[in-house]
Design a protein around this motif. Structure first.
Motif, PDB file in Angstrom:
ATOM      1  N   ILE A 226       0.838  -1.210   0.000  1.00 19.14           N
ATOM      2  CA  ILE A 226       0.000   0.000   0.000  1.00 19.14           C
ATOM      3  C   ILE A 226       0.870   1.256   0.000  1.00 19.14           C
ATOM      4  O   ILE A 226       0.475   2.292  -0.518  1.00 19.14           O
ATOM      5  CB  ILE A 226      -1.012   0.001   1.174  1.00 19.14           C
ATOM      6  N   ASN A 227       2.092   1.138   0.549  1.00 23.31           N
ATOM      7  CA  ASN A 227       2.991   2.298   0.529  1.00 23.31           C
ATOM      8  C   ASN A 227       3.438   2.598  -0.903  1.00 23.31           C
ATOM      9  O   ASN A 227       3.490   3.752  -1.326  1.00 23.31           O
ATOM     10  CB  ASN A 227       4.204   2.027   1.418  1.00 23.31           C
ATOM     11  N   LEU A 228       3.745   1.532  -1.643  1.00 22.75           N
ATOM     12  CA  LEU A 228       4.328   1.742  -2.984  1.00 22.75           C
ATOM     13  C   LEU A 228       3.272   1.962  -4.071  1.00 22.75           C
ATOM     14  O   LEU A 228       3.492   2.731  -5.008  1.00 22.75           O
ATOM     15  CB  LEU A 228       5.198   0.526  -3.350  1.00 22.75           C
ATOM     16  N   ALA A 229       2.095   1.306  -3.924  1.00 21.76           N
ATOM     17  CA  ALA A 229       1.142   1.276  -5.049  1.00 21.76           C
ATOM     18  C   ALA A 229       0.697   2.679  -5.472  1.00 21.76           C
ATOM     19  O   ALA A 229       0.708   3.002  -6.666  1.00 21.76           O
ATOM     20  CB  ALA A 229      -0.052   0.411  -4.694  1.00 21.76           C
ATOM     21  N   TRP A 230       0.321   3.516  -4.524  1.00 18.48           N
ATOM     22  CA  TRP A 230      -0.207   4.826  -4.937  1.00 18.48           C
ATOM     23  C   TRP A 230       0.889   5.710  -5.534  1.00 18.48           C
ATOM     24  O   TRP A 230       0.640   6.504  -6.446  1.00 18.48           O
ATOM     25  CB  TRP A 230      -0.931   5.522  -3.781  1.00 18.48           C
ATOM     26  N   LYS A 231       2.112   5.509  -5.047  1.00 21.15           N
ATOM     27  CA  LYS A 231       3.219   6.306  -5.583  1.00 21.15           C
ATOM     28  C   LYS A 231       3.517   5.885  -7.023  1.00 21.15           C
ATOM     29  O   LYS A 231       3.685   6.725  -7.917  1.00 21.15           O
ATOM     30  CB  LYS A 231       4.467   6.128  -4.711  1.00 21.15           C
ATOM     31  N   LEU A 232       3.544   4.572  -7.226  1.00 18.11           N
ATOM     32  CA  LEU A 232       3.822   4.051  -8.570  1.00 18.11           C
ATOM     33  C   LEU A 232       2.715   4.468  -9.537  1.00 18.11           C
ATOM     34  O   LEU A 232       2.987   4.888 -10.672  1.00 18.11           O
ATOM     35  CB  LEU A 232       3.895   2.524  -8.477  1.00 18.11           C
ATOM     36  N   ALA A 233       1.471   4.374  -9.071  1.00 17.52           N
ATOM     37  CA  ALA A 233       0.346   4.766  -9.926  1.00 17.52           C
ATOM     38  C   ALA A 233       0.476   6.247 -10.293  1.00 17.52           C
ATOM     39  O   ALA A 233       0.255   6.640 -11.445  1.00 17.52           O
ATOM     40  CB  ALA A 233      -0.969   4.501  -9.211  1.00 17.52           C
ATOM     41  N   GLY A 234       0.869   7.053  -9.316  1.00 19.23           N
ATOM     42  CA  GLY A 234       1.017   8.493  -9.567  1.00 19.23           C
ATOM     43  C   GLY A 234       2.117   8.783 -10.571  1.00 19.23           C
ATOM     44  O   GLY A 234       1.981   9.644 -11.440  1.00 19.23           O
ATOM     45  N   VAL A 235       3.214   8.034 -10.480  1.00 14.82           N
ATOM     46  CA  VAL A 235       4.333   8.241 -11.418  1.00 14.82           C
ATOM     47  C   VAL A 235       3.924   7.787 -12.819  1.00 14.82           C
ATOM     48  O   VAL A 235       4.145   8.487 -13.820  1.00 14.82           O
ATOM     49  CB  VAL A 235       5.593   7.493 -10.927  1.00 14.82           C
ATOM     50  N   LEU A 236       3.286   6.630 -12.920  1.00 16.98           N
ATOM     51  CA  LEU A 236       2.871   6.124 -14.235  1.00 16.98           C
ATOM     52  C   LEU A 236       1.814   7.023 -14.860  1.00 16.98           C
ATOM     53  O   LEU A 236       1.732   7.161 -16.081  1.00 16.98           O
ATOM     54  CB  LEU A 236       2.326   4.696 -14.106  1.00 16.98           C
ATOM     55  N   ASP A 237       1.020   7.622 -14.029  1.00 14.97           N
ATOM     56  CA  ASP A 237      -0.026   8.514 -14.509  1.00 14.97           C
ATOM     57  C   ASP A 237       0.546   9.858 -14.961  1.00 14.97           C
ATOM     58  O   ASP A 237      -0.132  10.644 -15.599  1.00 14.97           O
ATOM     59  CB  ASP A 237      -1.023   8.738 -13.367  1.00 14.97           C
ATOM     60  N   GLY A 238       1.788  10.108 -14.594  1.00  6.20           N
ATOM     61  CA  GLY A 238       2.411  11.374 -14.966  1.00  6.20           C
ATOM     62  C   GLY A 238       2.173  12.460 -13.932  1.00  6.20           C
ATOM     63  O   GLY A 238       2.669  13.568 -14.053  1.00  6.20           O
ATOM     64  N   GLY A 239       1.410  12.172 -12.873  1.00  6.83           N
ATOM     65  CA  GLY A 239       1.083  13.199 -11.881  1.00  6.83           C
ATOM     66  C   GLY A 239       2.143  13.376 -10.807  1.00  6.83           C
ATOM     67  O   GLY A 239       2.187  14.397 -10.138  1.00  6.83           O
ATOM     68  N   LEU A 240       2.989  12.373 -10.597  1.00  4.13           N
ATOM     69  CA  LEU A 240       4.016  12.458  -9.553  1.00  4.13           C
ATOM     70  C   LEU A 240       5.400  12.307 -10.175  1.00  4.13           C
ATOM     71  O   LEU A 240       5.561  11.598 -11.168  1.00  4.13           O
ATOM     72  CB  LEU A 240       3.833  11.354  -8.515  1.00  4.13           C
TER      73      LEU A 240
END
Ligand SMILES: Cc1cc2nc3c(=O)[nH]c(=O)nc-3n(C[C@H](O)[C@H](O)[C@H](O)COP(=O)(O)OP(=O)(O)OC[C@H]3O[C@@H](n4cnc5c(N)ncnc54)[C@H](O)[C@@H]3O)c2cc1C
Length: 579
Positions: free
Chosen positions: A475-489
């Protein structure tokens, strides 16, 4: 499917950039619609395309050899961002409406003077530069949780054949950590492929406890009620002496918790994993592939990672290309070896016997965790289901599982709990030996390859937190990875995964080691001290609450966590969720 290749053939030489294809309302389909059956589709490559303009043949070619992406591949690509159904008319064009825009006027005038062959040459040169698609467009996963269909890899049909396919995230290992990570990513709309060497859940019982923080993650996966149905809250912790006399009891009220879930929950790991896998099926962007043994992780250049896996029954070899790889492949992680990181050993090594028994008879025991504090043979007992019970006993030097292969042989160990229950009312589910260890990986990441769960850390199960740590990683990594792949992070945010998770995990391993030490240390003197001190522990103000509360430490400082300077500050702590 329609496409506009022919329209471009007309437009370019005539510089009619805005005619025909650029008008959204004008897309010729026909003049005839021919429905192909599957046999005819196999001969699709024999289809001849002919186009004449003013009697002059502009195109006369077989589809085979001329068409780079066949209809099936084109449709598979489209399903990455568009739901398709039988009967849909698919109109392909350029994403922004037109591939070409009119050049500035002076250039257009000069262009008109050029012969068509020169214009084509310039055109192809420019098109050849358009191969790189920006990452943000390649993976249009969204943090708003849309669900898209996976661009499914084409599986090799013949032994030894290698086929390459591309997925944003490959997860190695479909244990609790891998499936949790896949579900969370899929909830964010990120495509992922989970590879596991076995076709189904690992059947041996292992984890039996999770706390209310982990229950909150389970709820986030959307299966709180389903998990509640396969688990039972525990009433707390009892410390017993080596004669199983109660030294102290620390009661937990299952109805009282800052996270809205019982602070201690007992369950059977295979049941939980089956639930996780059933839930993953609701997310079409995640694909779980069993019988797929990962053998290598290699750098594919330009930020791509090549994951090699074998079909276990068929022996076919496959390569998947991924932007990110999550190594959730357990204690003997291949991913960990491939990224070349070692394990830091905290020098704990104990052999324990793990016994699972099923019985519909009532053992009539207190419904919490029993820890036997005994330097010779420490033990743990707990009820984990309506008819399931778990014991763990420290093995003495020279003892093996073979010494305890039957209910009769186990009787001296489990006797204090089963008392006069008839042996015919007890079913031995399994007896196994485990060596409990305390270790963690020196590095949890190399480039875009991450380690999670048992691949990154191992703890003795004395406080029931090993699997929970893997879910915390996910849960720590998933939202960060999703944000990076989405281009938002920014990709820099991924550094915070190890910064935040490693100290937390080390602390929890330390807690487990302290519990092990409290149960086993000190020989006879230790026993004496335990007999005197433990029954009085509850008199120390605040200590009783500390012992039963399930709260884990705040996250340490990272780019995302401002470290709390004083104990009452909340930086890095979990926000309560009492509903
Ligand atoms: C006796 C015992 C009691 C425990 N009690 C508790 C407890 O009460 N609470 C708790 O939280 N934890 C407990 N644990 C720990 C818990 O079981 C583990 O921490 C947990 O299973 C780790 O999950 P994971 O997904 O990280 O790894 P695993 O469960 O090991 O899953 C790894 C997966 O990767 C797959 N895999 C491995 N290599 C490859 C490869 N090369 N290619 C493809 N797939 C691969 C495997 O098939 C497997 O499915 C206990 C453990 C034991 C042994």
């Amino acid at each position: 499917m329609t496409n506009d290749v022919s329209a471009r053939d007309i437009q370019l030489p005539q510089t009619q950039f805005y005619e025909a294809k650029s008008y959204p309302t004008f897309t010729p389909v026909g003049p005839a619609l021919v429905l192909l059956d599957s046999d005819e589709l196999k001969r699709f490559g024999d289809l001849r395309l002919q186009l004449s303009v003013g009697g002059e043949v502009r195109q006369n070619a077989l589809v085979d050899g001329d068409m780079i992406y066949k209809p099936l591949q084109a449709l598979q690509s489209l399903t990455r961002f568009q739901d398709l159904s039988a009967g849909d008319l698919v109109m392909t064009g350029t994403p922004a409406g037109t591939a070409l825009s009119a050049p500035p006027k002076p250039l257009e005038i000069i262009g008109n003077l050029l012969p068509p062959a020169t214009k084509w040459k310039a055109f192809f040169k420019r098109q050849a530069n358009n191969t790189e698609v920006p990452a943000a467009r390649r993976h249009r996963g969204t943090l708003r949780g849309d669900r898209r269909r996976l661009h499914r890899p084409r599986h090799a049909a013949h032994g030894g054949e290698i086929r390459v396919t591309t997925v944003p995230v490959v997860i190695v290992g479909a244990g609790p950590t891998g499936i949790t990570a896949a579900t969370l990513l899929a909830q964010y709309g990120i495509e992922c492929l989970v590879l596991d060497r076995w076709s189904s859940v690992y059947p041996q019982p292992r984890a039996v406890h999770l706390d209310d923080e982990i229950f909150r993650i389970v709820a986030r996966l959307g299966i709180a009620d389903e998990f509640a149905a396969i688990s039972r809250p525990a009433l707390g912790l009892r410390l017993l002496d080596n004669t199983t006399r109660v030294l102290a009891e620390f009661h937990r009220d299952p109805a009282h918790s800052v996270h809205g879930f019982p602070q201690a929950n007992m369950f059977d790991q295979p049941d939980f994993e089956a639930l996780l896998r059933a839930n993953l099926k609701h997310y079409p962007c995640a694909e779980l592939r069993g019988d797929a043994e990962v053998t290598d992780i290699a750098d594919g250049g330009e930020g791509r990672i090549l994951v090699t896996f074998n079909d276990r029954p068929e022996g076919g070899k496959h390569i998947v290309e991924a932007n990110y790889v999550l190594g959730c492949d357990g204690a003997n992680s291949v991913v960990r070896s491939c990224i070349g990181t070692g394990m830091r050993d905290l020098k704990f090594d104990q052999r324990w016997l793990v016994v699972d028994i099923a019985s519909t008879a009532d053992l009539d025991q207190w419904d919490g965790v029993h820890q036997v504090c005994d330097p010779i043979r420490a033990a743990t007992y707990m009820r984990i289901g309506d008819s399931r019970y778990r014991w763990e006993f420290q093995l003495l030097p020279g003892e093996t599982t073979d010494d305890f292969g039957s209910l009769d042989a186990l009787r001296p160990l489990i006797g204090p709990w089963v008392r006069d229950v008839a042996p015919t009312d007890l079913t031995l589910v399994r007896v196994a030996e485990y060596t409990f260890r305390a270790k963690f990986a020196e590095r949890w990441r190399r480039g875009n390859v991450f380690l999670l769960g048992d691949a990154a850390h191992l703890t003795p199960p004395f406080i029931g937190q090993g699997m929970g740590a893997g879910l915390r990683d996910a849960i720590n990594l998933a939202w960060k990875l999703a944000g990076v792949l989405d281009g938002g992070l920014s990709p820099a945010v991924l550094d915070t995964y190890e910064q935040e998770r490693k100290p937390h995990t080390r602390f929890m391993i330390g807690m487990a080691l302290s519990m092990g030490w409290a149960m086993t240390a000190g020989g006879d003197v230790g026993n004496l001290i335990r007999r005197i001190v433990v029954p009085r522990l509850h008199r120390i103000p605040g200590l009783r609450d500390k012992l039963v509360e399930s709260r884990t430490p705040a996250l340490r400082r990272s780019a995302l966590v401002t470290k709390a300077r004083a104990p009452w500050q909340l930086g890095g702590t979990l926000c309560p969720n009492p509903w």
